[in-house]
Design an enzyme around this catalytic site. Structure first.
Site, mmCIF file in Angstrom:
data_model
loop_
_atom_site.group_PDB
_atom_site.id
_atom_site.type_symbol
_atom_site.label_atom_id
_atom_site.label_comp_id
_atom_site.label_asym_id
_atom_site.label_seq_id
_atom_site.Cartn_x
_atom_site.Cartn_y
_atom_site.Cartn_z
ATOM 1 N N LYS A 22 4.781 9.372 8.581
ATOM 2 C CA LYS A 22 4.365 8.817 9.883
ATOM 3 C C LYS A 22 5.301 9.241 11.016
ATOM 4 O O LYS A 22 5.252 10.379 11.455
ATOM 5 C CB LYS A 22 4.223 7.297 9.793
ATOM 6 C CG LYS A 22 3.085 6.896 8.821
ATOM 7 C CD LYS A 22 2.582 5.505 9.075
ATOM 8 C CE LYS A 22 1.653 5.038 7.985
ATOM 9 N NZ LYS A 22 0.255 5.078 8.298
ATOM 10 N N TYR A 24 0.867 -1.188 0.000
ATOM 11 C CA TYR A 24 0.000 0.000 0.000
ATOM 12 C C TYR A 24 0.897 1.230 0.000
ATOM 13 O O TYR A 24 1.874 1.288 0.749
ATOM 14 C CB TYR A 24 -0.887 -0.024 1.252
ATOM 15 C CG TYR A 24 -1.786 1.184 1.401
ATOM 16 C CD1 TYR A 24 -2.884 1.365 0.554
ATOM 17 C CD2 TYR A 24 -1.549 2.140 2.388
ATOM 18 C CE1 TYR A 24 -3.714 2.475 0.688
ATOM 19 C CE2 TYR A 24 -2.379 3.242 2.535
ATOM 20 C CZ TYR A 24 -3.459 3.409 1.683
ATOM 21 O OH TYR A 24 -4.284 4.500 1.822
ATOM 22 N N ASP A 54 9.412 2.621 -0.325
ATOM 23 C CA ASP A 54 8.401 3.362 0.427
ATOM 24 C C ASP A 54 8.645 3.073 1.911
ATOM 25 O O ASP A 54 8.240 2.038 2.433
ATOM 26 C CB ASP A 54 7.004 2.914 -0.003
ATOM 27 C CG ASP A 54 5.913 3.589 0.820
ATOM 28 O OD1 ASP A 54 6.240 4.300 1.782
ATOM 29 O OD2 ASP A 54 4.727 3.388 0.495
HETATM 30 C C1 LIG Z 1 3.719 2.038 3.342
HETATM 31 C C2 LIG Z 1 2.785 3.184 3.273
HETATM 32 N N1 LIG Z 1 2.964 4.135 2.320
HETATM 33 C C3 LIG Z 1 2.170 5.210 2.236
HETATM 34 C C4 LIG Z 1 1.114 5.380 3.104
HETATM 35 C C5 LIG Z 1 0.235 6.589 2.989
HETATM 36 O O1 LIG Z 1 0.470 7.460 4.036
HETATM 37 P P1 LIG Z 1 -0.654 8.539 4.441
HETATM 38 O O2 LIG Z 1 -1.756 7.783 5.079
HETATM 39 O O3 LIG Z 1 0.073 9.461 5.375
HETATM 40 O O4 LIG Z 1 -1.062 9.226 3.205
HETATM 41 C C6 LIG Z 1 0.895 4.427 4.105
HETATM 42 C C7 LIG Z 1 -0.222 4.586 5.056
HETATM 43 O O5 LIG Z 1 -0.514 3.746 5.857
HETATM 44 C C8 LIG Z 1 1.738 3.309 4.194
HETATM 45 O O6 LIG Z 1 1.554 2.347 5.108
#
Ligand SMILES: Cc1ncc(COP(=O)(O)O)c(C=O)c1O
Length: 459
Positions: free
Chosen positions: A285, A156, A258
């Protein structure tokens, strides 16, 4: 789902008794807000819990129930909640303006901290993880002049259209193991974005090579969660990661890690574990200590194409001083090597307890952990892919465990059978002991034959 067995049924009833206020709030909220939530991942049956406040390792719901919190806002609050140092800095900042509309003088400090800690030459900041991955992919397309992106089934990357492909399909939609289906994660996902995303199997180099050989001149980027934390927790082999690096070098593809979640789990993030350097990384985060900030960073020769007349990147709230001050103090003073090492030690205690307790009670389980974070799969099999997850994770048991722990004052993981727990730098030995006692109690419920259900809500 079928009739619940007695102990589990009792837990569900107890949870409803404890959360009457949330039920009332839900009634009011759902009139104005679809499903009563502002992020689909917060929707629950029959109603979601609503929360009021958080401090240190603890969080309180609207009914006044107190919990030890291992959700930490899906891995954000590794600094713990309302850290006293953050409080000082933020109070000062609120008195001096929270948005300037120009670059903030301290942005240099934060960029230097990120660059040194996470081994990137240059960075640009935004507010959320989704923005960071969106920009990472744009930078890859802008620098290579190519359009296609390879992503992995079950990973994700946020709620933008390129990320909302093959996130959590059900077993009927997931496709062949070697060639996962290119399935949108819901209604309204752009056909254009779908046409540019190619889906590979996580941890399977052959599946990546197959796609790259078919599209030798078209792939701009391979993006992945270096540790997949949106299917519980899956740690791919170091050989897989080295293989991805080799394929990217061979075909001129940009490798994107990511690290939105992993950057809060180990001091230097995932590169520390895999010893493989991607071209671009995204962070969010934990880096903001509870304030919205994200970063996309990487090699100078790529990042210097982000600019006026070159690769677009903009945002009104980017580098607002509230978020920048929070991130500086979080990374520099709170998420120090020592503090993170302590949270990792506590996590190891938790992991050992999970393994011992579940083994003693004969509960089928697999425990996976990385840094200060971990997950429990209720399964007799290892889970390495989303296909494994769909086949083996006993979702019914997961819910019994999660609700059982909540009834005993512990938010044991982020709320989702595909999530994990995180230990913050404010968790204490006492928190761990209380959690272990709760776990011993809950493991007894899990001995019941709990009916299972398939994951059907995602497609
Ligand atoms: C691995 C990863 N990338 C990107 C995101 C997206 O982050 P945001 O919710 O701050 O947009 C998340 C959200 O849980 C994530 O787990």
């Amino acid at each position: 789902m079928g009739e619940l067995p007695p102990l589990t049924k009792k837990e569900v009833e107890k949870w409803r008794e404890r959360t009457g206020k949330s039920k009332e709030i839900f009634k009011l909220t759902k009139k104005y807000i679809p499903f009563g939530v502002n992020s689909n991942y917060r929707a629950w049956e029959p109603y979601p819990p609503y929360f009021t406040k958080a401090k240190g390792s603890r969080i309180w719901d609207a009914d006044g129930n107190e919990y030890i919190d291992y959700n930490l806002a899906f891995g954000v609050a590794v600094a713990g909640h309302s850290h006293p140092r953050l409080l000082e800095v933020i109070e000062e900042r609120v008195r001096n303006g929270t948005i300037l509309g120009f670059e903030y003088e301290k942005v240099y400090q934060l960029a230097e901290i990120i660059s040194k800690r996470f081994n990137v030459d240059m960075v640009r900041f935004q507010s959320t993880g989704l923005e960071a991955t969106l920009h990472a992919l744009r930078i890859a397309r802008g620098c290579t002049g190519r359009s296609k992106i390879i992503k992995f089934l079950g990973n994700y990357h946020g709620s933008h259209d390129f990320g909302l492909v093959a996130t959590k399909p059900n077993i009927y939609a997931a496709g062949w193991v070697k060639r996962p289906a290119k399935v949108p994660s819901g209604l309204g996902v752009s056909e254009g974005a779908l046409s540019e995303v190619l889906v590979a199997q996580y941890g399977d180099l052959e599946s990546v090579e197959m796609i790259v050989r078919e599209n030798p001149d078209d792939v701009a980027a391979i993006i992945l969660e270096p540790v997949a934390m949106n299917m519980g927790m899956v740690i791919p082999s170091k050989e897989f990661m080295k293989g991805l690096r080799r394929i990217c070098d061979e075909y001129g593809i940009i490798l994107v890690f990511d690290e939105v979640k992993t950057s809060g789990k180990l001091y230097h993030g995932a590169e520390e574990y895999f010893n493989v350097k991607p071209d671009i990384k995204t962070f969010a985060k934990a880096i903001g200590g509870g304030y919205p900030i994200s970063a996309v960073g990487g090699k100078k020769e790529l990042m210097e194409y982000v600019g006026p007349g070159l690769i677009p990147h903009a945002g009104t709230f980017n580098t607002n001083p509230l978020a920048v001050d929070a991130a500086i103090v979080t990374l520099d003073e709170i998420l120090t090597k020592d503090a993170l090492d302590r949270s990792i030690r506590y996590n190891e205690e938790l992991v050992k307890a999970y393994k011992d307790i579940m083994s003693d009670e004969g509960v089928p389980h697999r425990i996976v952990y990385f840094g200060n974070s971990g997950t429990i799969f209720f399964s007799d099999h290892d889970i390495n892919t989303w296909h494994d997850f769909l086949k083996y994770q006993r979702v019914g048991m997961w819910w019994a465990y999660f609700i059982g722990m909540m009834n005993r004052g512990v938010v044991a993981t982020a709320p989702g059978y595909d999530e994990q727990w995180t230990v913050s730098v404010q968790h204490t030995e006492e928190d761990i002991e209380i959690t272990i006692e709760a776990l011993k109690d809950v493991a007894k419920i899990l001995k019941e034959p709990i009916p299972d259900f398939r994951i059907i809500e995602a497609f």
